[in-house]
Design an enzyme around this catalytic site. Sequence first.
Site, PDB file in Angstrom:
ATOM      1  N   HIS A 450      65.322  70.585  55.414  1.00  0.00           N
ATOM      2  CA  HIS A 450      65.961  70.425  54.130  1.00  0.00           C
ATOM      3  C   HIS A 450      67.450  69.589  54.167  1.00  0.00           C
ATOM      4  CE1 HIS A 450      63.097  73.380  52.031  1.00  0.00           C
ATOM      5  NE2 HIS A 450      62.657  72.406  52.694  1.00  0.00           N
ATOM      6  N   GLU A 697      53.223  57.511  28.878  1.00  0.00           N
ATOM      7  CA  GLU A 697      52.582  58.354  30.011  1.00  0.00           C
ATOM      8  C   GLU A 697      51.232  58.408  29.609  1.00  0.00           C
ATOM      9  OE1 GLU A 697      56.032  61.335  30.807  1.00  0.00           O
ATOM     10  OE2 GLU A 697      55.862  60.935  28.785  1.00  0.00           O
ATOM     11  N   ASP A 721      53.125  60.164  35.563  1.00  0.00           N
ATOM     12  CA  ASP A 721      52.306  60.659  34.658  1.00  0.00           C
ATOM     13  C   ASP A 721      51.066  59.558  34.422  1.00  0.00           C
ATOM     14  OD1 ASP A 721      52.600  63.466  34.399  1.00  0.00           O
ATOM     15  OD2 ASP A 721      54.110  63.032  32.754  1.00  0.00           O
ATOM     16  N   CYS A 768      60.639  53.879  34.166  1.00  0.00           N
ATOM     17  CA  CYS A 768      61.569  55.007  34.648  1.00  0.00           C
ATOM     18  C   CYS A 768      60.846  55.939  35.676  1.00  0.00           C
ATOM     19  CB  CYS A 768      62.243  55.876  33.663  1.00  0.00           C
ATOM     20  SG  CYS A 768      61.073  56.493  32.480  1.00  0.00           S
TER      21      CYS A 768
END
Length: 834
Positions: A450, A697, A721, A768
């Site tokens: 990370h 979506e 989505d 987006c």
Amino acid sequence: MVGLVLVSHSRALAVAVRELVLSMSGPKLPVAIAAGTGRDRAELGTDATEILESINAVMGDEGVLVLLDIGSAILSAETALDFLEDSQRAKVRCCGAPFVEGAVAAGVLAALGSTLEEVSKEAEKALRHKEEHLNATRGGGEDAQSAESRPAEDSFLTAKVVVRNTHGLHARPAAEFIREVARHNCDIEVRNLSGGRGPALAKSMSGLASLGILQGHEIEIAARGPDAETALRALQDAVASGLGEKVTLPEALPSQAVSLPLPSSHGPIAISGGIAIGQLFFATAANAEVPMDKVSDTEKEKERLWKAIEDAKVELARDEASLRQSLGKEEAEIFRAQALILDDPALLEAAEKSIQNERENAAIAWQRSFQAVADSYESLEDEYLRQRAADVEDIGHRVLASLGIRRREISPPEQPGILVTEDLTPADVARFSKESVLGVICLEGGRTSHASILLRSRGVPAIAQARSFFERAGLVQPSKSVIAAFDGESAELWLNPAPDKLRELRERKEMLEKEVERMARLSNERAITTDGHTVSVLANLGNAAEATEALKHGAEGVGLFRTEFLFLNRHDAPGEEEQYEALRALREVMDQRPVIIRTLDIGGDKEVPSLGLPREANPFLGVRAIRLCLNRRELFRTHLRAILRAGHGGNFQLMFPMISDPQELRDALSELERVRATLREENKAHAWPIPVGIMIEVPSAALLVDQLGPLVDFFSVGTNDLTQYVLAADRDNPELARFQDALHPAVLRLISQLTVTAHEHGKHVGVCGEAASDPIAACLLVGLGVDELSLAPPLIPKVKEAIRSTSKRELEALARKAQSLGAASEVRALPGVG
């Protein structure tokens, strides 16, 4: 592509093997696991029903190979096959290959598009090649050369090359070698000249493993066929350059203070590009000691542990959301992988048993439990899997911190310099500034941690695994100041460099900084194609603090502001004033630039304790986003009031997520009108009129754009989505990776259709979703008629540059061609793409 099913008594083993296979073959290979029994599959055993489900999940035209571990796995698999139709059963092969070696060998060949017969044979060879290699190592058994027969020598062209990889031709570079082999139309074999072994077929993972190719070994590549000469040149270059790994020529460490790179088997590895020059400072920090106290109330102690784990999950969800918003999905996925560790029932059960049976306190019980898992990863041979130990330890210490055991903190230096430390956590990196920490040298660590991701995202030069370097230099804690310099791209490191070397490095550093400045200047220019078409490029943001940085990256506004950050990591919902202040801060930074505020998008993959949402069997198909807001109208009205008030004097636009049909939109607009009327009655300043749009979506919304168009001012496509709903594939399921690409022709056709309809109604269309952050996908979206792209700020310069490099006409032609294909992989293989 042949699918793989891994059948094992141990869930943990199957998960680890799948991770190993995918790291070799690539994420698009369909691999399912059927392992364990009982609650959460935590008990040892196999389940015929799960095996059947797994076979069906990965079944394709090429069939399925089932790999089994021991005992009842065979019986369970045979039982599962009995439930298949004859046509399906004929496409399934149960393989007796060794579980780990067979899975890796099969996975690499399957990913290349080989037949079920070829994949099965390759898996079964794994044991034979392993036995031959071990026999040869012991001085017994037949020579590996007899394992493969070569036709007449004069029919092959040959080339020689030295392998420079630190661990030789181990699994990952071998997989890359095989992928390069597959690109050429010819027969290719390999000999280990230094080890006197071979030949082996170049497309065989197990065959290459049997050659025992180590660093410094010279190999001979032999090719026969139409592409023989081209293949030899390409393979020579690939091996010489490290097959995807950073390599350096072995060098002896000079005895003087000036230090060139160590032999690659002992030298540092590159983590984050850039050149750092400065004084070394060594950071020493340790975690607080875990108490050994015994407890009397074991049930209460177990509850303490459960709560600490839940708190750690909330913290992880917050960090994942923040990273996803600032850097994108790929970088944030590692936090989701960490969250899965907390869901491992074996990890929790081990700690609970220690509390119950040994009366240990929650902290020490948990520490012993996660440390045992981390140690098991550390003992593995594969470097990628060993790196997962850091994930386990990091998540383990998150829980300990929730139990009150202080985590180590590394303070930044008093004056600018290069930090030398054992390793870093993301929290450490978050506290640093580029002004105080000029670079980072980790004695341990790895590229996939990370901290490494955050160092790269922040542009801090860094290298890791430098312990051997410092030990050989006799420098662990210097008694006097030491000037160091390193290149984060090549992992070259110098201590007290000579004046001419220091001058050279400073010149290189200056050139790199000028290039960064050049890119920054270009990022503030508009994205205009070569034939004059302008595309708006905006930023996806998760909080107001990111707005200033977004402008530096060239954002022309905010195309998606995620308001759910206000609701995360807390046990009470934010009130109107708190939301208003946060949004007002955003308005002040963005001034009159457009800012699209998405109303609360909670549910699905976002859990919010403060809202007390019930668990749903299918959260992505449940009460989320606008559905949740319309179910909790007081919450929604408070939210809308804050948005309208904060937007006064700015250029706010409002966007509703997850709209499914016109009635749902009318309900949302009705609430907006009601809130507006209330604010007017209260004489409170607010933005009005305010442009209103919706997220596309849900496929039904995409198909009803003609009816939705008259009700809104704009549309914005959420490709994440939309892709999962169009292809009926959970976007968080790694076994469905090939269905998670927004460049699938079905998704592209739907976007093309909705842009045409939206433009007929005079409404512009933005994107987006994650696709906008991919320069390839972004260009195709422009070709489909998309007017606006919104993406993670650091990626804006690359996307703008990609758009500027081509014409709208070329992109339209490419988009038409892409829609005629049958899979995302075919789209990405198109000339002009990638």
